[in-house]
Design a protein around this motif. Structure first.
Motif, PDB file in Angstrom:
ATOM      1  N   LEU A  80       0.819  -1.208   0.000  1.00  0.00           N
ATOM      2  CA  LEU A  80       0.000   0.000   0.000  1.00  0.00           C
ATOM      3  C   LEU A  80       0.858   1.266   0.000  1.00  0.00           C
ATOM      4  CD1 LEU A  80      -2.981   1.006   0.218  1.00  0.00           C
ATOM      5  CD2 LEU A  80      -2.650   1.031   2.693  1.00  0.00           C
ATOM      6  N   ALA A 105       1.991   9.200   2.224  1.00  0.00           N
ATOM      7  CA  ALA A 105       1.180   8.005   2.005  1.00  0.00           C
ATOM      8  C   ALA A 105       0.431   7.610   3.282  1.00  0.00           C
ATOM      9  CB  ALA A 105       2.047   6.848   1.508  1.00  0.00           C
ATOM     10  N   LYS A 109      -3.379   7.479   2.679  1.00  0.00           N
ATOM     11  CA  LYS A 109      -3.932   6.125   2.547  1.00  0.00           C
ATOM     12  C   LYS A 109      -4.403   5.523   3.860  1.00  0.00           C
ATOM     13  CE  LYS A 109      -1.402   5.329  -1.663  1.00  0.00           C
ATOM     14  NZ  LYS A 109      -0.454   4.550  -2.395  1.00  0.00           N
TER      15      LYS A 109
END
Length: 119
Positions: A80, A105, A109
């Motif tokens: 991810l 990130a 995310k």
């Protein structure tokens, strides 16, 4: 706002225990016991904010929480975040600082607050 003494804090905790036996969800909010419960809770909260500040969770704690919530293993998180599982281990064990790319990130995310990332 006056400072709450330790004695007042202890007394408030003892009274809270008594009130919780008498007040429940069916007790009207404007009843004297409900009002006293709120006052006692406020005293406890004020004292604890000064003497037992919680602070922010660590980045490692937040990553582990999000992994648990999302059902991710380290290899899933690595994919991810576009990094390796060993790098994830280094981040979680505090052996490596996160990069700006990984920080972004984590924010985007995993929805980790930037204050936690930057602390």
């Amino acid at each position: 706002m006056s400072t709450i003494s330790h004695k007042q804090y202890v007394e408030a905790n003892l009274r809270l225990e008594e009130l919780l036996k008498e007040v429940d969800n069916n007790t009207p909010e404007d009843s004297p016991l409900s009002k006293e419960l709120i006052e006692v809770s406020d005293i406890i909260e004020q004292y604890e904010e000064i003497h037992f500040p919680m602070g922010l969770p660590t980045l490692q704690e937040m990553i582990e929480l999000r992994m648990f919530e999302m059902g991710l293993k380290r290899k899933d998180l690595a994919a991810l975040l576009n990094t390796s599982a060993s790098r994830i281990s280094d981040y979680l064990n505090g052996k490596r600082e996160i990069t700006l790319k990984v920080a972004k990130a984590l924010h985007q995310k995993l929805n980790i607050d930037s204050d936690i990332i930057l602390q």
